[in-house]
Structures are given as C-alpha cells and as structure tokens.
Design an enzyme around this catalytic site. Structure first.
Site, mmCIF file in Angstrom:
data_model
loop_
_atom_site.group_PDB
_atom_site.id
_atom_site.type_symbol
_atom_site.label_atom_id
_atom_site.label_comp_id
_atom_site.label_asym_id
_atom_site.label_seq_id
_atom_site.Cartn_x
_atom_site.Cartn_y
_atom_site.Cartn_z
ATOM 1 N N LYS A 14 -53.025 42.674 -9.103
ATOM 2 C CA LYS A 14 -52.313 42.640 -10.357
ATOM 3 C C LYS A 14 -51.776 41.258 -10.667
ATOM 4 O O LYS A 14 -51.432 40.953 -11.797
ATOM 5 C CB LYS A 14 -51.103 43.599 -10.291
ATOM 6 C CG LYS A 14 -51.415 45.013 -9.935
ATOM 7 C CD LYS A 14 -50.048 45.762 -9.748
ATOM 8 C CE LYS A 14 -50.270 47.014 -8.965
ATOM 9 N NZ LYS A 14 -48.999 47.610 -8.541
ATOM 10 N N GLY A 15 -51.688 40.427 -9.624
ATOM 11 C CA GLY A 15 -50.990 39.146 -9.741
ATOM 12 C C GLY A 15 -51.490 38.213 -10.829
ATOM 13 O O GLY A 15 -50.732 37.414 -11.371
ATOM 14 N N GLU B 14 -57.606 33.934 -10.406
ATOM 15 C CA GLU B 14 -56.669 34.353 -9.353
ATOM 16 C C GLU B 14 -55.306 33.697 -9.583
ATOM 17 O O GLU B 14 -55.225 32.586 -10.111
ATOM 18 C CB GLU B 14 -57.288 33.955 -8.001
ATOM 19 C CG GLU B 14 -56.485 34.260 -6.771
ATOM 20 C CD GLU B 14 -56.254 35.732 -6.493
ATOM 21 O OE1 GLU B 14 -55.648 36.395 -7.361
ATOM 22 O OE2 GLU B 14 -56.619 36.223 -5.405
ATOM 23 N N ASP B 15 -54.251 34.395 -9.193
ATOM 24 C CA ASP B 15 -52.907 33.832 -9.346
ATOM 25 C C ASP B 15 -52.656 32.694 -8.370
ATOM 26 O O ASP B 15 -52.214 31.618 -8.737
ATOM 27 C CB ASP B 15 -51.840 34.933 -9.170
ATOM 28 C CG ASP B 15 -52.037 35.776 -7.906
ATOM 29 O OD1 ASP B 15 -53.001 35.526 -7.150
ATOM 30 O OD2 ASP B 15 -51.224 36.691 -7.681
ATOM 31 N N ASP C 226 -53.729 31.186 -1.072
ATOM 32 C CA ASP C 226 -52.824 30.940 0.038
ATOM 33 C C ASP C 226 -53.685 30.617 1.264
ATOM 34 O O ASP C 226 -54.163 29.490 1.400
ATOM 35 C CB ASP C 226 -51.954 32.196 0.207
ATOM 36 C CG ASP C 226 -50.836 32.038 1.205
ATOM 37 O OD1 ASP C 226 -50.379 30.917 1.418
ATOM 38 O OD2 ASP C 226 -50.406 33.051 1.789
ATOM 39 N N LYS D 262 -51.650 26.873 -2.701
ATOM 40 C CA LYS D 262 -50.744 26.543 -1.589
ATOM 41 C C LYS D 262 -51.626 25.956 -0.492
ATOM 42 O O LYS D 262 -51.922 26.595 0.510
ATOM 43 C CB LYS D 262 -50.125 27.847 -1.077
ATOM 44 C CG LYS D 262 -48.638 27.953 -1.273
ATOM 45 C CD LYS D 262 -48.116 29.101 -0.439
ATOM 46 C CE LYS D 262 -47.379 30.110 -1.246
ATOM 47 N NZ LYS D 262 -46.901 31.248 -0.443
ATOM 48 N N PHE E 185 -42.533 30.839 -0.889
ATOM 49 C CA PHE E 185 -42.950 32.109 -1.477
ATOM 50 C C PHE E 185 -42.501 32.149 -2.932
ATOM 51 O O PHE E 185 -41.321 31.987 -3.231
ATOM 52 C CB PHE E 185 -42.384 33.301 -0.696
ATOM 53 C CG PHE E 185 -43.138 34.553 -0.993
ATOM 54 C CD1 PHE E 185 -44.323 34.847 -0.333
ATOM 55 C CD2 PHE E 185 -42.690 35.436 -1.974
ATOM 56 C CE1 PHE E 185 -45.041 35.995 -0.635
ATOM 57 C CE2 PHE E 185 -43.407 36.592 -2.277
ATOM 58 C CZ PHE E 185 -44.582 36.863 -1.607
ATOM 59 N N ASP F 218 -45.549 38.880 -7.254
ATOM 60 C CA ASP F 218 -44.489 39.812 -6.857
ATOM 61 C C ASP F 218 -43.996 39.601 -5.442
ATOM 62 O O ASP F 218 -44.634 38.921 -4.635
ATOM 63 C CB ASP F 218 -45.013 41.251 -6.935
ATOM 64 C CG ASP F 218 -45.943 41.578 -5.767
ATOM 65 O OD1 ASP F 218 -46.893 40.810 -5.525
ATOM 66 O OD2 ASP F 218 -45.699 42.578 -5.060
ATOM 67 N N ARG G 85 -42.680 40.608 -11.136
ATOM 68 C CA ARG G 85 -43.921 40.245 -11.827
ATOM 69 C C ARG G 85 -43.669 39.877 -13.283
ATOM 70 O O ARG G 85 -44.380 39.085 -13.877
ATOM 71 C CB ARG G 85 -44.919 41.415 -11.797
ATOM 72 C CG ARG G 85 -45.524 41.694 -10.436
ATOM 73 C CD ARG G 85 -46.731 42.604 -10.601
ATOM 74 N NE ARG G 85 -47.139 43.247 -9.363
ATOM 75 C CZ ARG G 85 -47.934 42.699 -8.446
ATOM 76 N NH1 ARG G 85 -48.395 41.485 -8.619
ATOM 77 N NH2 ARG G 85 -48.266 43.374 -7.358
HETATM 78 P P1 IMP Z 1 -54.678 34.750 0.630
HETATM 79 O O1 IMP Z 1 -55.748 35.720 0.965
HETATM 80 O O2 IMP Z 1 -53.813 34.453 1.833
HETATM 81 O O3 IMP Z 1 -55.184 33.478 -0.016
HETATM 82 O O4 IMP Z 1 -53.667 35.477 -0.333
HETATM 83 C C1 IMP Z 1 -53.885 35.611 -1.675
HETATM 84 C C2 IMP Z 1 -52.972 36.670 -2.264
HETATM 85 O O5 IMP Z 1 -51.721 36.731 -1.559
HETATM 86 C C3 IMP Z 1 -52.615 36.309 -3.683
HETATM 87 O O6 IMP Z 1 -53.537 36.841 -4.578
HETATM 88 C C4 IMP Z 1 -51.234 36.923 -3.824
HETATM 89 O O7 IMP Z 1 -51.343 38.259 -4.227
HETATM 90 C C5 IMP Z 1 -50.641 36.880 -2.442
HETATM 91 N N1 IMP Z 1 -49.725 35.729 -2.257
HETATM 92 C C6 IMP Z 1 -49.920 34.613 -1.530
HETATM 93 N N2 IMP Z 1 -48.872 33.771 -1.613
HETATM 94 C C7 IMP Z 1 -47.980 34.387 -2.420
HETATM 95 C C8 IMP Z 1 -46.683 34.001 -2.927
HETATM 96 O O8 IMP Z 1 -46.124 32.924 -2.665
HETATM 97 N N3 IMP Z 1 -46.101 34.904 -3.744
HETATM 98 C C9 IMP Z 1 -46.648 36.098 -4.095
HETATM 99 N N4 IMP Z 1 -47.848 36.473 -3.657
HETATM 100 C C10 IMP Z 1 -48.518 35.634 -2.823
#
Ligand code: IMP
Length: 178
Positions: free
Chosen positions: A46-47, A102-103, A106, A134, A155, A162, A168
């Site tokens: 949803k992000g 994508e939002d 990470d 990030k 974060f 969220d 959100r």
């Molecule tokens: P990844 O697989 O570790 O790259 O994570 C990606 C997903 O983790 C994103 O689509 C977000 O939903 C969530 N996420 C990662 N960092 C944050 C943050 O700082 N705040 C909120 N959601 C996050």
C-alpha cells in the site's frame, strides 16, 4: 494535523512542495524516455499509493495502470526477509515495458524479488521508480533507474508509508521518533 498523529513524529524530512516538484520532474523524464511505448505502471500497495497517484498525474504518454501487493515486513520496523505476493496483477506482462512504482528501497529484498518475478513472466523490460532510497541499508543489487530522494537510515512514515498501518495519511515524509 491531528495531535495524535503528530505525537510520535520527530520532524518532517520531505515536505509537500519537494514531493510535488519531484513528481513533476520524474514524470517528465519517464514520459520522455518511454515516448512511443505503452508502459505498464505497477503500483506496489500500500505504501506507494500516494506517490503513484501523484507521479501518474505527471505522465503524459499512453500507459496502463496495475496494482500489486507484496509483503516482506510482518509488523514493526524490520523486514522478515520473506517476500510473498498478497495481491497479484490482473494483466499479462509478457512483452510489456514495466515500471514498478515503489515508496522506498531499503534492503532491496522486495524489489529484487519483484523484478525477477516480472522478468520470469516475460516482461520486455522492468525498471524501478522509487520515491525514497535508503541506500546505506542495501543488501541486494537493486538500483532504481528513477528515484526521488536518497534518505538517511531513519524509519520514515507518511505519504503512504506506515508504522504498523499508522501514519499513511500524513501528507509529508516524516521521521518517526525512535
Ligand atoms: P526492502 O525489501 O527491505 O527494500 O523493504 C521495502 C519495503 O519495506 C518498503 O516497500 C516499505 O514497505 C518497507 N519499509 C522500508 N523502510 C521503511 C521505512 O523507513 N518506513 C516505512 N516502511 C519502510
């Protein structure tokens, strides 16, 4: 904004005006790069929902919209590392030019999984447009072709993002109190 929502917010990291300008800039660039093609924009729910809606308003070429939901974070602030498709696309991706919206990137685990999945299904091309990066936290070789802002290892919530489904609806990207 409601006192309750702002209570746990340390500060605003990216404000409405910065977001508006970035969506304009990214929309222009993508529209020019994909001119003559008909890309399929995949919103990762949803992000990404706020970013997706604002970005797409700045795309001025023929395109299609699709939605997908992936889970990699159970609850809280750290990834479970396990990626699952919770809601799949309603369209075939074979031969299509895909732009995943994508939002935040990470660790890159979610996007690596998604890019590979869409390529396996026969997409002609798969690129990523991420609002936030990030980069310090990256564990997989995932580099968005289009990105909004590189952010520190904090974060963040708001503008679709969220913490346990809260925040959100904040209109800006904010740093949550640790
Ligand atoms: P990844 O697989 O570790 O790259 O994570 C990606 C997903 O983790 C994103 O689509 C977000 O939903 C969530 N996420 C990662 N960092 C944050 C943050 O700082 N705040 C909120 N959601 C996050």
């Amino acid at each position: 904004m409601e006192e309750d929502l702002m209570h746990d917010i340390k500060c605003v990291l990216i404000d409405k005006e910065q977001i508006r300008k970035k969506c304009e800039e990214l929309g222009k660039k993508i529209s020019s790069d994909y001119c003559g093609k008909k890309p399929l924009f995949v919103c990762v729910l949803k992000g990404s929902v706020m970013f997706y809606a604002d970005l797409l308003r700045n795309i001025n070429i023929d395109c299609e919209l699709e939605f997908m939901a992936i889970s990699s974070y159970g609850t809280g602030k750290s990834s479970s590392g396990e990626v699952k498709v919770v809601k799949d696309l309603n369209t075939k991706v074979e031969g299509r030019d895909i732009i995943i919206v994508e939002d935040i990137v990470d660790t890159g685990i979610t996007l690596m999984y998604l890019v590979n999945l869409l390529k396996c299904r026969g997409a002609s091309s798969v690129e990523i447009c991420a609002l936030l990066d990030k980069i310090e936290r990256r564990e997989r070789e995932v580099y968005p072709k289009y990105k909004g802002f590189v952010i520190p290892n904090e974060f963040v919530v708001g503008y679709g993002l969220d913490f346990n489904e809260k925040y959100r609806n904040l209109p800006e990207v904010c740093i949550l109190n640790s």
